[in-house]
Structure formats: structure tokens, C-alpha cells
Design a protein around this motif. Structure first.
Motif, PDB file in Angstrom:
ATOM      1  N   GLU A  31       0.896  -1.230  -0.005  1.00  0.00           N
ATOM      2  CA  GLU A  31       0.106   0.110   0.080  1.00  0.00           C
ATOM      3  C   GLU A  31       0.814   1.247   0.002  1.00  0.00           C
ATOM      4  O   GLU A  31       0.305   2.247  -0.708  1.00  0.00           O
ATOM      5  CB  GLU A  31      -0.941   0.155   1.328  1.00  0.00           C
ATOM      6  N   ARG A  32       2.002   1.336   0.754  1.00  0.00           N
ATOM      7  CA  ARG A  32       2.822   2.392   0.584  1.00  0.00           C
ATOM      8  C   ARG A  32       3.611   2.567  -0.653  1.00  0.00           C
ATOM      9  O   ARG A  32       3.726   3.750  -0.931  1.00  0.00           O
ATOM     10  CB  ARG A  32       4.074   2.279   2.020  1.00  0.00           C
ATOM     11  N   ASP A  63       2.758   1.523  -3.598  1.00  0.00           N
ATOM     12  CA  ASP A  63       1.415   2.191  -4.536  1.00  0.00           C
ATOM     13  C   ASP A  63       1.275   3.457  -4.270  1.00  0.00           C
ATOM     14  O   ASP A  63       1.034   4.319  -5.586  1.00  0.00           O
ATOM     15  CB  ASP A  63       0.200   1.228  -4.319  1.00  0.00           C
ATOM     16  N   SER A  64       1.084   3.868  -2.909  1.00  0.00           N
ATOM     17  CA  SER A  64       0.722   5.339  -2.867  1.00  0.00           C
ATOM     18  C   SER A  64       1.881   6.070  -3.567  1.00  0.00           C
ATOM     19  O   SER A  64       1.638   7.181  -4.009  1.00  0.00           O
ATOM     20  CB  SER A  64       0.460   5.533  -1.549  1.00  0.00           C
ATOM     21  N   ASP A 110       2.025   6.222  -6.949  1.00  0.00           N
ATOM     22  CA  ASP A 110       0.867   7.092  -7.831  1.00  0.00           C
ATOM     23  C   ASP A 110       1.392   8.512  -7.764  1.00  0.00           C
ATOM     24  O   ASP A 110       0.996   9.316  -8.841  1.00  0.00           O
ATOM     25  CB  ASP A 110      -0.378   6.870  -6.993  1.00  0.00           C
ATOM     26  N   ALA A 111       1.848   8.854  -6.865  1.00  0.00           N
ATOM     27  CA  ALA A 111       2.622  10.390  -6.745  1.00  0.00           C
ATOM     28  C   ALA A 111       3.375  10.722  -7.620  1.00  0.00           C
ATOM     29  O   ALA A 111       3.479  11.981  -8.337  1.00  0.00           O
ATOM     30  CB  ALA A 111       2.999  10.496  -5.227  1.00  0.00           C
ATOM     31  N   ALA A 131       7.708  10.461   0.758  1.00  0.00           N
ATOM     32  CA  ALA A 131       7.082   9.218   1.479  1.00  0.00           C
ATOM     33  C   ALA A 131       7.997   8.553   2.157  1.00  0.00           C
ATOM     34  O   ALA A 131       7.899   7.274   2.642  1.00  0.00           O
ATOM     35  CB  ALA A 131       6.492   8.174   0.386  1.00  0.00           C
TER      36      ALA A 131
END
Length: 485
Positions: free
Chosen positions: A61-62, A64-65, A68-69, A118
Motif C-alpha cells: 500500500e505504501r 502503491d501510494s 501514484d504520486a 514518502a
């Protein structure tokens, strides 16, 4: 590695089936597009790690986020994800080396800043030194690829999920003979390629242990399905050799609208054309088949040099880009490089790269091998004045010179500077790899920038400067002769 072609399963009822001669004509026409060398490109694969704890896996999840950014950024390069979560930046064809460096450096500065927000960073190592291979992408292509490559052992999964490279893309060359002729450049690529493997070897570890190879990544490629990763055999002109190689290599997968993309074991593309089973192949199938072949030099109209490990640090990537471009596109340097590496053909022998003695020695020994060290010394020596003739900036020339002084002149490669994976916790070492230890994360895109990225942002008021020449550490013991991972 190539990606799926949306909506192109090759099964459209209106697509004309290929015949054998038509397929050969297509391949001869599209593999080497001749003309004076004018454009250059680079494809940069990066392992993505936590900045403070690079030995720990990054959650899906981290990741992917964060990706995406990055995808939301206005990048010049195309951005793709590899099966293990690696990111690849593929530059647009540039009209000069400096155009390629400038646009890529600007893209990388933006990507590093976005990932840094991130708590992540792109890491330039040829093979992940910590993590076991873990496939994150579940597209049919990679399901089929994993199943096919598993037949030859674990190297396929490791290549797909835990390796990274710098791929330099150069024009095929002129139709006429000479230093810039495509036939000469094709031959040069398969001999100089071993020198590039040795000089830029940067993957001595896998899953927390030393493997016995300076370039574990190259050893993985040599362990894969040999038909898929070998160069075409010698004795034929480049176009004929490549066309025969493509048609006589087994089909990795047959795309379908529904169901698995498997293929009959051992079915070559030539046999698929002749039998028409399980369905007749069409042009889209041939195009897709080409994306499943991974020789060290892949002709795609241009030449794609695929043998270089990913490089550490903010500017490590630009050294192989600059050196390869200089040695191929500057006529004087190209002639020197060709004369230098031509005797290496005797060491290589009759076997095709990368499964011949020359390439094996390059991957295992790096520049500790005297023959490869002598060749690298001459080639890097020719590249430096060529870069000045080509209009490379002082920052680029200084970065190449620093690499030459630190490694080539001493018979060393980046792998020789890496400590054991368990020791990669020191702040200085992490910073050199492009990581940073400590709780504070950089918000300024200028943080961690090397001279190429500083030069780009220098036009915005930030300071550009030449790279510092890092201290040369003591020479570690030479790795043993462990078997390939």
C-alpha cells in the motif's frame, strides 16, 4: 522489460496471419534502421527502498501510494513499474547527450523529491542485496513469464523482481562500413559490452550474502533460458542473424482474451507460423514476441545496451550513458574502442554472449581481470576527450573522470566498494547509495542532488558544481569462486 499491449491479444479476426517470409522481411526491416547516429536515450531501473531502513521490505500500500504520486509528476520520461516493484524511467530520444542528461536529471530530481516525501528512495544497485524476489505485479504477461522462466531455475524470478539496470539506447548506425556503420557497431557492442559489465559491476550480493560475482545481475541473465537471453550466433550479417534468432526462439506466451497466456513447451515462433496452432500468429504477436527476448544487445531499430548494472548515487547513472555514447558516436573514439576490444573476441571464443568466457569473467572478476582492465583503461581514456568534442558539460566530464580515477585506473568496479549487506547502515554509505539515515526527510528537491541535477537546477538559481572525488577505500579481499546464485 516491456509491458502488456492493452487490447492487442493478436486474436482479432481481421488481422492477417503471418507467413514465414513475411515475418523475416518484417524483422530485417525493423531491427536496424540506418542513418548517421543522432539520437540517444537511457532507461533507468531503480530498486525502491525505505530511506532509513533499506533492509526492510516496503509495504504494498505504501509503495502503491508513492508510485501514484510519482505518476502524477509532469515527467519527460515514460514511467513504468517492474514486476518486483522497481521503477523504470525511459527517456525520450534526445538529439544530443547533454539533452538526454539534462531532461533525465530533471526527471530524477522530481522523482527523488516525491519518493522522499514518502520516506522512500530509488536505489541504484544491480541486484537487491537484502530482499528475496517477490513479484508484485499480477498481469498475465508476468504470470506467463514466471512460469516459463521457472523451468530453468530461480534466476528468472530474481531477474524479474530484484534486479535493476542502466540501459543505453543508441542509433543503429550508418549503412556504409566504417566506425559508425551498423555492422561495426553491432560487433563493437558485443565485445565492448563485456568491458561495460566489468567496469560498472555493482551487484556482489543477493539475499544478504556475497555471491562470488561482481555482477550477480549479469550472472542471473546468463542462467536464464539461453535462447531468450543469448546474442544471435556469429557468421551471418546482423539483419539475417537477428531475424533467424527471433523466429527460432521459443514463444514465451500466447496472448488470449480469456484464460492463461501459456504456450506449448518448446514452440518456436517459426513453428507457430508453420503450424498455425493454437491460432495463426499475426503481426501483433511478432511485435510482442520481440519484447520477450532479452539479449545483451537488443536491436529495436536502435541498439539497446542491456548489460550495465544500476549505479549508486545521484549521478552514477550518467557515467555509463556518457561513456557508451562517446565510444559509439564519436568516430575517433569509436575507432579506438573497436581496435581495443577486437582482440577480446579470441577470449570470448565461439559461444554467444553472455554465456562465453569473456562475459563470464567480466561478471565474476570485474576489472580485477588484467585483460578487461587494460581494455577499460583504453576505452575510458578515449571517451574523455570524445565527451569534450561532443559538447558534454564540465560537470559530466568531471563525473566521468572521477569514476575513471576511482575505479578504472585502479582495476576496480563499484562492487568493490560495497560493504556486506548487514553493514549498510552507516550514514555515509547510505548517503552515497542515494539513501539517508535519520528522522528528517528532505523537502527541498535539491537535497541529495548530484552535479548533473544541480546543473539542471542551476538555471533556476541553485548552485552547480563539479563532483567531489570520493576517497578510495582499502581494497577488500577478492570474492571467492562461489557458484552462480
Amino acid at each position: 522489460m516491456g509491458s502488456d499491449i492493452p487490447g492487442a491479444t493478436g486474436s482479432r479476426p481481421d488481422a492477417a496471419p503471418l507467413d514465414e517470409s513475411g515475418a523475416e522481411d518484417l524483422l530485417r526491416g525493423i531491427c536496424f534502421k540506418t542513418g548517421p547516429p543522432r539520437t540517444v536515450g537511457v532507461e533507468l531501473e531503480w530498486l525502491i527502498h525505505d530511506r532509513e531502513h533499506p533492509h526492510l521490505p516496503v509495504g504494498q500500500e505504501r509503495l502503491d501510494s508513492a508510485v501514484d504520486a510519482v505518476r502524477a509528476l509532469p515527467l519527460s520520461a515514460a514511467l513504468t513499474s517492474e514486476p518486483g516493484g522497481q521503477l523504470e524511467l525511459s527517456s525520450q530520444p534526445a538529439g544530443s547527450l547533454m539533452e538526454c542528461v539534462d531532461t533525465t536529471a530533471a526527471d530524477l530530481a522530481a522523482v527523488r523529491a516525491s519518493l522522499g516525501a514518502a520516506g522512500l528512495a530509488p536505489v541504484g544497485l544491480g541486484v537487491d542485496p537484502w530482499q528475496s524476489p517477490h513479484r508484485r505485479l499480477r498481469e498475465p504477461r508476468y504470470e506467463a513469464m514466471e512460469a516459463a522462466l521457472d523451468r530453468a531455475g530461480p534466476a528468472g524470478r530474481a531477474m524479474m523482481c530484484s534486479s535493476a539496470s542502466v540501459q543505453v539506447c543508441l542509433d543503429a548506425g550508418e549503412a556504409e562500413p566504417g566506425p559508425l556503420g551498423y555492422g561495426r557497431r553491432w560487433q563493437l557492442a558485443h565485445l565492448l559490452g563485456a568491458v561495460l559489465v566489468a567496469a560498472f559491476a555493482n551487484s556482489p550480493f543477493q539475499q544478504g550474502r556475497r555471491t562470488g560475482w561482481r555482477s550477480t545481475r549479469q550472472s542471473l541473465w546468463a542462467d536464464l533460458d539461453p535462447g531468450r537471453t543469448l546474442a544471435p550466433g556469429t557468421g551471418r550479417a546482423p539483419r539475417e542473424a537477428w531475424a533467424a534468432h527471433v523466429l527460432d526462439t521459443s514463444v514465451l506466451c500466447i496472448r488470449r482474451e480469456a484464460g492463461p497466456w501459456d504456450a506449448p513447451l518448446g514452440l518456436t515462433f517459426r513453428e507457430w507460423i508453420r503450424t498455425g496452432s493454437p491460432r495463426p500468429p499475426v503481426r501483433a504477436d511478432l511485435d510482442y514476441h520481440l519484447t520477450t527476448l532479452f539479449p545483451p544487445v537488443r536491436p529495436r531499430g536502435h541498439l539497446e545496451l542491456r548489460m550495465i548494472d544500476a549505479q549508486s548515487g545521484p549521478d552514477g547513472w550518467l557515467v555509463p550513458l556518457a561513456v557508451a555514447t562517446a565510444l559509439f558516436d564519436d568516430p575517433e573514439a569509436a575507432e579506438t574502442a573497436y581496435r581495443t576490444v577486437k582482440p577480446l573476441a579470441e577470449t570470448a571464443g565461439a559461444a554467444a554472449a553472455p554465456r562465453n568466457p569473456l562475459w563470464t569473467t567480466a561478471a565474476r572478476e570485474g576489472l580485477a581481470d588484467p585483460e578487461l582492465r587494460a581494455a577499460a583503461t583504453a576505452c575510458f581514456g578515449a571517451a574523455l576527450p570524445a565527451l569534450e568534442r561532443m559538447g558534454a558539460s564540465g560537470a559530466v566530464r568531471d563525473t566521468v573522470a572521477a569514476f575513471t580515477d576511482r575505479y578504472v585506473a585502479r582495476g576496480r568496479c563499484p562492487a568493490d566498494d560495497l560493504p556486506e549487506p548487514g553493514d549498510l547502515t552507516d550514514l555515509g554509505l547510505l548517503t552515497e547509495l542515494g539513501l539517508s539515515a535519520g528522522p528528517s526527510l528532505p523537502a527541498d528537491p535539491g537535497v541529495q542532488a548530484g552535479p548533473a541535477e544541480r546543473a539542471v537546477r542551476g538555471r533556476e538559481g541553485l548552485v552547480a558544481g563539479p563532483p567531489p572525488i570520493p576517497p578510495v577505500p582499502p581494497v577488500p579481499p577478492r570474492p571467492g569462486k562461489a557458484a552462480s546464485a
